[in-house]
Design a protein around this motif. Structure first.
Motif, PDB file in Angstrom:
ATOM      1  N   LYS A   1     -44.745 -11.842 -11.981  1.00 42.91           N
ATOM      2  CA  LYS A   1     -45.952 -12.238 -11.263  1.00 42.91           C
ATOM      3  C   LYS A   1     -47.069 -12.370 -12.301  1.00 42.91           C
TER       4      LYS A   1
ATOM      5  N   GLN B   1     -50.081 -11.638 -12.407  1.00 40.80           N
ATOM      6  CA  GLN B   1     -50.961 -10.482 -12.587  1.00 40.80           C
ATOM      7  C   GLN B   1     -50.291  -9.357 -13.370  1.00 40.80           C
ATOM      8  N   SER B   2     -48.966  -9.365 -13.479  1.00 35.49           N
ATOM      9  CA  SER B   2     -48.285  -8.244 -14.136  1.00 35.49           C
ATOM     10  C   SER B   2     -48.094  -8.450 -15.642  1.00 35.49           C
TER      11      SER B   2
END
Length: 181
Positions: free
Chosen positions: A118, A120-121
């Motif tokens: 993802k 955001q990760s």
């Protein structure tokens, strides 16, 4: 088939930046119909001034020798497995990047991962500049680069994954002077 012109221009630009005094190619066959583009490309990579203002791909050394990815594999960093909170450092060498009115229209980092995390990760810093989250494009994250984050010569990307586990397979910087369709 054959080497993508953007990658050939990126490699040549990088070698000129590092002090090369000429180019030598191996297994190029511009006499074959599907490789005729190599005629102009040979003249271009042999003259650093002709590389100015052209689209280029600069790639971090990766994997084992492959015909489509001709690099010096002495300093291979990829593929690299990232686990949570582990810092992965990937050096990537660039040739000159034009500024001012000759600056590229787009500068992007492409990061190929398996599986794709993802956005955001995965946190990425390039030469100390935290990069914005990327957008997913196929098996890659594509991140717009602030012009001040890149420089000619050695650049260092630091990747940190917050959760999961991924294999980073490729890291490239795409320099585009032409608008893509």
């Amino acid at each position: 088939g054959g080497l993508p012109p953007e990658l050939a221009r990126g490699l040549a630009s990088r070698y000129w930046q590092q002090g090369g005094d000429g180019m030598y190619t191996f297994n190029w066959f511009p006499d074959q119909k599907h490789l005729r583009y190599q005629v102009d490309l040979l003249a271009m990579i042999g003259d650093p001034k002709r590389l100015d203002g052209t689209d280029k791909i600069f790639a971090a050394d990766r994997g084992s020798p492959q015909m489509a990815y001709p690099h010096n594999w002495m300093h291979t960093r990829l593929p690299m497995t990232l686990e949570p909170n582990q810092v992965g450092t990937v050096p990537i060498t660039l040739g000159p990047i034009a500024t001012g009115s000759s600056a590229p229209k787009t500068l992007q980092m492409h990061v190929e991962c398996d599986p794709l995390p993802k956005v955001q990760s995965l946190s990425i810093m390039l030469n100390g500049t935290r990069l914005p989250p990327g957008q997913v494009a196929g098996s890659r994250l594509v991140i717009a680069l602030p012009p001040a984050s890149v420089r000619a010569g050695l650049n260092k990307a630091k990747l940190v994954l917050s959760r999961g586990k991924v294999s980073v397979k490729a890291l490239e910087i795409h320099v585009r002077h032409q608008l893509q369709p």
